[in-house]
Design an enzyme around this catalytic site. Sequence first.
Site, PDB file in Angstrom:
ATOM      1  N   GLU A 194       0.859  -1.196   0.000  1.00 19.75           N
ATOM      2  CA  GLU A 194       0.000   0.000   0.000  1.00 19.75           C
ATOM      3  C   GLU A 194       0.888   1.237   0.000  1.00 19.75           C
ATOM      4  OE1 GLU A 194      -2.780  -0.331   3.232  1.00 19.75           O
ATOM      5  OE2 GLU A 194      -3.489  -2.286   2.502  1.00 19.75           O
ATOM      6  N   ALA A 247       2.664   1.342   3.212  1.00 21.65           N
ATOM      7  CA  ALA A 247       3.116   0.065   3.774  1.00 21.65           C
ATOM      8  C   ALA A 247       3.726  -0.812   2.695  1.00 21.65           C
ATOM      9  CB  ALA A 247       1.949  -0.663   4.439  1.00 21.65           C
ATOM     10  N   ASP A 277       9.269 -17.191   1.226  1.00 20.69           N
ATOM     11  CA  ASP A 277      10.277 -18.267   1.230  1.00 20.69           C
ATOM     12  C   ASP A 277      10.349 -18.952  -0.133  1.00 20.69           C
ATOM     13  OD1 ASP A 277      10.762 -17.711   3.864  1.00 20.69           O
ATOM     14  OD2 ASP A 277       9.560 -19.357   4.661  1.00 20.69           O
ATOM     15  N   ARG A 291      11.432 -15.636  -2.994  1.00 18.82           N
ATOM     16  CA  ARG A 291      12.761 -14.997  -2.965  1.00 18.82           C
ATOM     17  C   ARG A 291      13.820 -15.793  -3.731  1.00 18.82           C
ATOM     18  NH1 ARG A 291      11.885 -12.215   3.019  1.00 18.82           N
ATOM     19  NH2 ARG A 291      10.763 -10.429   2.161  1.00 18.82           N
ATOM     20  N   ILE A 326      31.907  -2.023 -19.814  1.00 14.62           N
ATOM     21  CA  ILE A 326      32.762  -2.746 -20.776  1.00 14.62           C
ATOM     22  C   ILE A 326      32.370  -2.382 -22.213  1.00 14.62           C
ATOM     23  CG2 ILE A 326      33.315  -5.078 -21.664  1.00 14.62           C
ATOM     24  CD1 ILE A 326      33.199  -6.006 -18.668  1.00 14.62           C
ATOM     25  N   GLU A 351       9.890  -7.672  -3.582  1.00 14.66           N
ATOM     26  CA  GLU A 351       9.840  -8.920  -2.779  1.00 14.66           C
ATOM     27  C   GLU A 351      10.676  -8.769  -1.504  1.00 14.66           C
ATOM     28  OE1 GLU A 351       6.961 -10.382  -4.175  1.00 14.66           O
ATOM     29  OE2 GLU A 351       7.953 -12.071  -3.188  1.00 14.66           O
ATOM     30  N   GLN A 398      17.746  -4.292   2.198  1.00 16.20           N
ATOM     31  CA  GLN A 398      17.982  -3.991   3.624  1.00 16.20           C
ATOM     32  C   GLN A 398      17.135  -4.937   4.483  1.00 16.20           C
ATOM     33  OE1 GLN A 398      17.425  -1.697   1.274  1.00 16.20           O
ATOM     34  NE2 GLN A 398      19.283  -0.473   1.337  1.00 16.20           N
TER      35      GLN A 398
HETATM   36  C1  FAD Z   1       7.888  -2.801 -10.248  1.00 17.04           C
HETATM   37  C2  FAD Z   1       7.367  -3.209  -8.903  1.00 17.04           C
HETATM   38  C3  FAD Z   1       6.561  -4.335  -8.796  1.00 17.04           C
HETATM   39  C4  FAD Z   1       6.007  -4.684  -7.564  1.00 17.04           C
HETATM   40  N1  FAD Z   1       5.122  -5.721  -7.492  1.00 17.04           N
HETATM   41  C5  FAD Z   1       4.415  -5.900  -6.348  1.00 17.04           C
HETATM   42  C6  FAD Z   1       3.304  -6.820  -6.303  1.00 17.04           C
HETATM   43  O1  FAD Z   1       2.986  -7.499  -7.286  1.00 17.04           O
HETATM   44  N2  FAD Z   1       2.587  -6.913  -5.148  1.00 17.04           N
HETATM   45  C7  FAD Z   1       2.899  -6.183  -4.038  1.00 17.04           C
HETATM   46  O2  FAD Z   1       2.217  -6.321  -3.036  1.00 17.04           O
HETATM   47  N3  FAD Z   1       3.948  -5.323  -4.040  1.00 17.04           N
HETATM   48  C8  FAD Z   1       4.693  -5.157  -5.168  1.00 17.04           C
HETATM   49  N4  FAD Z   1       5.737  -4.251  -5.201  1.00 17.04           N
HETATM   50  C9  FAD Z   1       6.056  -3.514  -3.991  1.00 17.04           C
HETATM   51  C10 FAD Z   1       7.434  -3.837  -3.425  1.00 17.04           C
HETATM   52  O3  FAD Z   1       7.441  -5.117  -2.867  1.00 17.04           O
HETATM   53  C11 FAD Z   1       7.798  -2.715  -2.435  1.00 17.04           C
HETATM   54  O4  FAD Z   1       8.080  -1.559  -3.224  1.00 17.04           O
HETATM   55  C12 FAD Z   1       8.961  -3.081  -1.576  1.00 17.04           C
HETATM   56  O5  FAD Z   1       8.590  -4.062  -0.642  1.00 17.04           O
HETATM   57  C13 FAD Z   1       9.499  -1.865  -0.810  1.00 17.04           C
HETATM   58  O6  FAD Z   1       8.470  -1.151  -0.194  1.00 17.04           O
HETATM   59  P1  FAD Z   1       8.365   0.439  -0.389  1.00 17.04           P
HETATM   60  O7  FAD Z   1       8.514   0.746  -1.814  1.00 17.04           O
HETATM   61  O8  FAD Z   1       7.153   0.911   0.322  1.00 17.04           O
HETATM   62  O9  FAD Z   1       9.646   1.020   0.363  1.00 17.04           O
HETATM   63  P2  FAD Z   1       9.778   1.374   1.904  1.00 17.04           P
HETATM   64  O10 FAD Z   1       9.252   0.291   2.748  1.00 17.04           O
HETATM   65  O11 FAD Z   1       9.244   2.737   2.120  1.00 17.04           O
HETATM   66  O12 FAD Z   1      11.364   1.434   2.044  1.00 17.04           O
HETATM   67  C14 FAD Z   1      12.149   2.447   1.403  1.00 17.04           C
HETATM   68  C15 FAD Z   1      13.630   2.102   1.579  1.00 17.04           C
HETATM   69  O13 FAD Z   1      13.956   2.087   2.961  1.00 17.04           O
HETATM   70  C16 FAD Z   1      14.511   0.836   3.317  1.00 17.04           C
HETATM   71  N5  FAD Z   1      14.013   0.458   4.648  1.00 17.04           N
HETATM   72  C17 FAD Z   1      12.718   0.348   5.055  1.00 17.04           C
HETATM   73  N6  FAD Z   1      12.653  -0.040   6.332  1.00 17.04           N
HETATM   74  C18 FAD Z   1      13.947  -0.197   6.744  1.00 17.04           C
HETATM   75  C19 FAD Z   1      14.558  -0.601   7.973  1.00 17.04           C
HETATM   76  N7  FAD Z   1      13.833  -0.990   9.032  1.00 17.04           N
HETATM   77  N8  FAD Z   1      15.908  -0.615   8.059  1.00 17.04           N
HETATM   78  C20 FAD Z   1      16.656  -0.272   6.972  1.00 17.04           C
HETATM   79  N9  FAD Z   1      16.144   0.108   5.783  1.00 17.04           N
HETATM   80  C21 FAD Z   1      14.816   0.139   5.682  1.00 17.04           C
HETATM   81  C22 FAD Z   1      14.023  -0.154   2.274  1.00 17.04           C
HETATM   82  O14 FAD Z   1      14.919  -1.220   2.158  1.00 17.04           O
HETATM   83  C23 FAD Z   1      13.978   0.710   1.032  1.00 17.04           C
HETATM   84  O15 FAD Z   1      15.255   0.735   0.440  1.00 17.04           O
HETATM   85  C24 FAD Z   1       6.342  -3.925  -6.408  1.00 17.04           C
HETATM   86  C25 FAD Z   1       7.203  -2.827  -6.510  1.00 17.04           C
HETATM   87  C26 FAD Z   1       7.689  -2.447  -7.733  1.00 17.04           C
HETATM   88  C27 FAD Z   1       8.568  -1.211  -7.816  1.00 17.04           C
END
Ligand code: FAD
Length: 380
Positions: free
Chosen positions: A126, A129, A235, A238, A332, A358, A362
């Site tokens: 979301e 989230a 699981d 990934r 390259i 997925e 981090q």
């Molecule tokens: C092209 C694409 C396809 C996708 N497909 C799907 C799908 O089919 N279904 C679905 O449900 N989701 C999907 N996603 C969502 C994807 O899984 C999320 O974007 C991903 O989990 C990261 O969440 P966020 O973008 O809200 O980043 P955030 O949670 O806001 O995190 C932002 C950054 O902060 C870092 N971070 C966050 N918390 C911490 C912490 N505690 N400590 C250190 N670093 C932290 C993260 O690693 C990230 O680098 C997709 C995303 C993209 C871009």
Amino acid sequence: MAQLKDYQKIILSEISKMAKDKILPMAGTMDKEGKFNLDSAKLLGEMGLLQIFLPPEYGGLEEDQCLMFCLCIEEVAKACASSALTIIIQAVGSFPIIEAGSSEQKDTYFPRLASGKELVAYLVTEPHAGSDVAAIKTKSVRKGDNYLLSGRKCFATNGGVASISTVLCLTGEKELSFFVLDMNANGVFLGKEEDKLGFRASNTQEVILEDVLISEKNLLGKKGEGFVIAMKDFDMSRPGVAALSLGIAESSVEAAIEYACQRHTFGKPLIRHQAIEFMIADALTHIEAGRGLMIEAARTWDKKLKNTKLASMAKYFCSDAAMRITTDAVQILGGYGYCKDFHVERMFRDAKLTQIFEGANQIQRMVVGREALKERGFLL
Ligand SMILES: Cc1cc2nc3c(=O)[nH]c(=O)nc-3n(C[C@H](O)[C@H](O)[C@H](O)COP(=O)(O)OP(=O)(O)OC[C@H]3O[C@@H](n4cnc5c(N)ncnc54)[C@H](O)[C@@H]3O)c2cc1C
């Protein structure tokens, strides 16, 4: 290295041939057009790649499902990462039905999934989230025997082209549950389609749920089991993302080797310059090491043993490697690597997503750290 049976080798060589002969020729155009391509998805369904985890009577594999899932993804990703992503999301989206569905739900959805023609979206993330899955706000409110589902889901791969979805939502305070939903149900609306850096031939869609009326029959598993199902799904998925990353990395390094053998600078082929040779050596070493981790993570899943730590290790090791290897491949090829005539440019853009979705890398490191402490008896 994966020690496959003869019939598995045949399956893989057929997938590899299909990817080279049919998907690769479309991949550049699909990327340029930036649109989901139904022809490619159709091919994946015809080859059984969208059905791998279903029971065999519905077209799934009898054994080594996760290993074969990974090896097939790797082959398809060498040609087109967007197409390989469809294989992953189909498995991820179907998993809550396979894992937790009742026999009635399985009787309804398995024949549809077996056709290889219907796609499943996974509606978890979301706007507020992503990494923190437990923070989702989409909720279902009980109304007699039914539920009303409302919320906003984003980044749903294939959300705009799927006919089925599995949706994670709140069913009580801090209680998450999965529902299976037909995408043509009243109250399901498509929001914004994302315009992305890479994976341009993959549909990434906002999905808005406004008082969607669903019945008890749509609940997957028991109320409150949603978080556990989502974690189990990771699981399986990934190692698949590790495979996606390896496919991207391998096709980039092969292009770099070919180029470095032909291109001459300062009187000798590029490959004879040690700086270039070392980049290639590092790439091949990381691919080999990553493949070992991926196979171990997949084989552990197939043995029905806990693979959470291995799956996260494989995911972040292979995706970080893919980013580094595709960056080096562009380097390259020099100026040509930066242009669209060579597919390393596409692979470089695609590689970035593997570090983010997925579970961003981090988060994978957090999982590995926590699992390692648990194994040693330190409970946080
Ligand atoms: C092209 C694409 C396809 C996708 N497909 C799907 C799908 O089919 N279904 C679905 O449900 N989701 C999907 N996603 C969502 C994807 O899984 C999320 O974007 C991903 O989990 C990261 O969440 P966020 O973008 O809200 O980043 P955030 O949670 O806001 O995190 C932002 C950054 O902060 C870092 N971070 C966050 N918390 C911490 C912490 N505690 N400590 C250190 N670093 C932290 C993260 O690693 C990230 O680098 C997709 C995303 C993209 C871009």
